[in-house]
Design an enzyme around this catalytic site. Structure first.
Site, mmCIF file in Angstrom:
data_model
loop_
_atom_site.group_PDB
_atom_site.id
_atom_site.type_symbol
_atom_site.label_atom_id
_atom_site.label_comp_id
_atom_site.label_asym_id
_atom_site.label_seq_id
_atom_site.Cartn_x
_atom_site.Cartn_y
_atom_site.Cartn_z
ATOM 1 N N ASP A 139 43.494 23.088 -59.392
ATOM 2 C CA ASP A 139 44.235 24.093 -60.151
ATOM 3 C C ASP A 139 44.161 23.680 -61.617
ATOM 4 O O ASP A 139 44.902 22.819 -62.073
ATOM 5 C CB ASP A 139 45.693 24.150 -59.661
ATOM 6 C CG ASP A 139 46.526 25.067 -60.525
ATOM 7 O OD1 ASP A 139 47.710 25.300 -60.186
ATOM 8 O OD2 ASP A 139 46.018 25.575 -61.557
ATOM 9 N N TYR A 181 52.834 22.520 -59.545
ATOM 10 C CA TYR A 181 53.218 23.936 -59.551
ATOM 11 C C TYR A 181 51.942 24.764 -59.628
ATOM 12 O O TYR A 181 51.079 24.498 -60.480
ATOM 13 C CB TYR A 181 54.109 24.216 -60.761
ATOM 14 C CG TYR A 181 54.565 25.654 -60.897
ATOM 15 C CD1 TYR A 181 54.061 26.476 -61.912
ATOM 16 C CD2 TYR A 181 55.499 26.197 -60.033
ATOM 17 C CE1 TYR A 181 54.480 27.784 -62.050
ATOM 18 C CE2 TYR A 181 55.943 27.512 -60.164
ATOM 19 C CZ TYR A 181 55.418 28.305 -61.178
ATOM 20 O OH TYR A 181 55.827 29.610 -61.320
ATOM 21 N N LYS A 197 46.029 30.858 -68.555
ATOM 22 C CA LYS A 197 46.353 30.384 -69.910
ATOM 23 C C LYS A 197 45.197 30.536 -70.907
ATOM 24 O O LYS A 197 44.871 31.650 -71.321
ATOM 25 C CB LYS A 197 46.875 28.949 -69.830
ATOM 26 C CG LYS A 197 48.151 28.831 -68.970
ATOM 27 C CD LYS A 197 48.664 27.421 -68.880
ATOM 28 C CE LYS A 197 49.698 27.251 -67.804
ATOM 29 N NZ LYS A 197 51.006 27.802 -68.148
HETATM 30 P P1 KE4 Z 1 51.187 31.835 -64.252
HETATM 31 O O1 KE4 Z 1 51.354 32.708 -63.010
HETATM 32 O O2 KE4 Z 1 52.507 31.451 -64.870
HETATM 33 O O3 KE4 Z 1 50.194 32.437 -65.254
HETATM 34 O O4 KE4 Z 1 50.461 30.477 -63.788
HETATM 35 C C1 KE4 Z 1 51.059 29.716 -62.762
HETATM 36 C C2 KE4 Z 1 50.579 28.285 -62.895
HETATM 37 C C3 KE4 Z 1 49.614 27.815 -62.012
HETATM 38 N N1 KE4 Z 1 49.146 26.550 -62.106
HETATM 39 C C4 KE4 Z 1 49.597 25.706 -63.063
HETATM 40 C C5 KE4 Z 1 49.042 24.317 -63.124
HETATM 41 C C6 KE4 Z 1 50.587 26.129 -63.992
HETATM 42 O O5 KE4 Z 1 51.032 25.266 -64.932
HETATM 43 C C7 KE4 Z 1 51.082 27.445 -63.914
HETATM 44 C C8 KE4 Z 1 52.147 27.964 -64.862
HETATM 45 N N2 KE4 Z 1 52.678 27.028 -65.782
HETATM 46 C C9 KE4 Z 1 54.046 27.241 -66.206
HETATM 47 C C10 KE4 Z 1 54.413 26.106 -67.169
HETATM 48 N N3 KE4 Z 1 54.491 24.882 -66.515
HETATM 49 C C11 KE4 Z 1 54.234 28.594 -66.808
HETATM 50 C C12 KE4 Z 1 55.521 28.751 -67.567
HETATM 51 C C13 KE4 Z 1 56.443 29.701 -66.868
HETATM 52 O O6 KE4 Z 1 56.592 29.616 -65.622
HETATM 53 O O7 KE4 Z 1 57.029 30.530 -67.596
#
Ligand code: KE4
Length: 437
Positions: A248, A153, A276
């Site tokens: 990523d 993701y 994060k």
């Molecule tokens: P954000 O746009 O949510 O800040 O980041 C996206 C993203 C990009 N790359 C990786 C490896 C990630 O894990 C994420 C976001 N992680 C999720 C949890 N697996 C965020 C939680 C959510 O979607 O509320």
């Protein structure tokens, strides 16, 4: 000796009432789908405040937190260094839409901590970081296609919602409506930990692929570390086919080591994305690379990318305080890894005591429990996990005041605020819950 604890018979009345109210004005009552507990059932918990390793919900329950806002709270909630930095900065204004010195300070610190990057651009989320990194890769190489991995993701940008992990999986709609065929055709899907598959895709799309984007340690299928040689093989294939390798590290950056996975596993990427931890709990994402790539970005180069609140001093203050703490105290990374190993051993013993079929994946301070018999090495093996058992496990742990990811397709995120007493309480809860799985 396993600590004996009883079920805490938590109540969630106020959370449920707040959830009902939220659903009237917010789609699904949440601002990010995975929070809605759809994958595990029941109403989500509303948090009132958090300190250190603990969440305090609206029904006065104290929960040991293994999610930590999905990674940022690596030092624990409301860490004094971060809170003080934010409070002091807020008194001087929060955002000006003009350059500020603090942006240079955090950029220079991040560049000093992470290998193979000369410059970094700040944005407001991990999604924005990954979306911008892919646009830059396409602009720099002049090629349109990208390779992503099933179950990984990279945020909710259209190019990535092709068999994405995390929340997208739990909704059973891997290819989200709204993603056009035109977009989807430029995203090629590979199997994680399968170099031969990647090579086939590269050969069949010769000179058309701008980059490979990967979670170098996957967290959005649950935790899945790269098999030995996988990342090194990806590096070689990208070099042979003149394709950029994008790590990523939104999840792993500044978590698995000061320099992230590049440092921990000694593999070089061409571009790295962050989120994060880099924001210390405020909205910050970033992408970074060597100068020859980054200088293709506007206003220097032709690849456009922008943001009203990008680099705003308030978020920069939180991020700078967080990165400074980690940079000045690198022993934190070993402490996190030791606590995670201790937890791993305790959970394994507790589940084995009750013959619960499971496998645990762990690397550094990322860990996940899969109720599957076979080793979990990619999305397909992760999807074989028994979700009914996971649901029972999740709610059983919650009944013991332990908050783990409300989905089997997520990693747990360990915070250094956890004590070994907290870990023992968690292991004892697993022992109790395992009896009923
Ligand atoms: P954000 O746009 O949510 O800040 O980041 C996206 C993203 C990009 N790359 C990786 C490896 C990630 O894990 C994420 C976001 N992680 C999720 C949890 N697996 C965020 C939680 C959510 O979607 O509320």
């Amino acid at each position: 000796m396993t600590k004996k604890i009883s079920i805490k018979h938590m109540i969630y009345q106020r959370s449920s009432a707040l959830f009902a109210a939220a659903q009237k004005v917010i789609p699904g009552g949440v601002n990010s789908p995975v929070r809605a507990f759809k994958a595990v059932g029941g109403d989500p918990i509303f948090v009132k405040e958090a300190r250190g390793a603990y969440l305090y919900d609206e029904d006065e329950n104290r929960l040991i937190d293994y999610i930590n806002s999905w990674g940022p709270m690596i030092l624990g909630h409301a860490h004094p260094a971060v809170v003080n930095a934010v409070v002091e900065k807020a008194k001087k204004g929060t955002s000006f839409g003009m350059p500020t010195e603090i942006e240079t300070q955090i950029a220079a610190l991040a560049v000093s901590m992470v290998p193979n990057i000369d410059k970094i651009r700040f944005v407001n989320s991990g999604t924005e970081a990954c979306m911008s990194a892919v646009r830059l890769a396409r602009g720099y190489t002049g090629k349109d296609k990208i390779i992503k991995f099933a179950g990984c993701y990279h945020g909710h940008s259209d190019s990535f919602l092709i068999q994405a992990g995390s929340g997208a999986v739990t909704f059973g709609s891997p290819n989200s409506p709204g993603v056009t065929k035109g977009t989807a055709q430029d995203t090629l899907l590979a199997r994680y930990n399968d170099l031969a598959h990647v090579e086939d895709i590269m050969t069949s799309n010769k000179d058309e692929i701008a980059c490979v984007i990967i979670e170098p340690v996957a967290g959005n299928m649950g935790c899945i570390p790269p098999e030995k040689g996988f990342l090194e093989g990806l590096r070689s294939l990208c070099d042979a086919h003149n394709i950029l390798l994008v790590f990523d590290e939104v999840m792993t950056g500044f978590r698995l080591s000061k320099g992230g996975v590049q440092e921990l596993l000694d593999v070089n990427a061409d571009m790295i994305t962050f989120g994060k931890v880099i924001g210390g709990g405020l909205p910050v994402g970033a992408f970074a690379a060597r100068e020859e790539i980054m200088n293709h970005l506007a206003p220097l180069g032709p690849v456009y990318q922008a943001g009203t609140l990008s680099g705003n001093p308030l978020a920069m203050a939180a991020g700078l305080a967080m990165l400074t703490e980690l940079n000045d105290n690198p022993e934190i990374f070993n402490s996190l890894a030791d606590k995670t190993e201790y937890l791993h051993k305790g959970i394994t013993k507790a589940l084995h005591n009750h013959n619960v079929i499971h496998t645990i994946n762990r690397l550094g301070s990322m860990i996940s429990v899969h109720f599957a018999e076979d080793k979990v090495v990619d999305f397909d093996t992760a999807a074989k996990g028994n979700n009914d058992t996971f649901k029972k496990f999740f709610h059983g742990m919650l009944d013991h005041g332990i908050y783990i990811a409300p989905s089997a397709f997520e990693s747990w995120f360990i915070t250094d605020a956890l004590t070994y007493e907290d870990l023992d309480e968690t292991i004892a809860a697993v022992e109790n819950v395992a009896r009923r799985l």
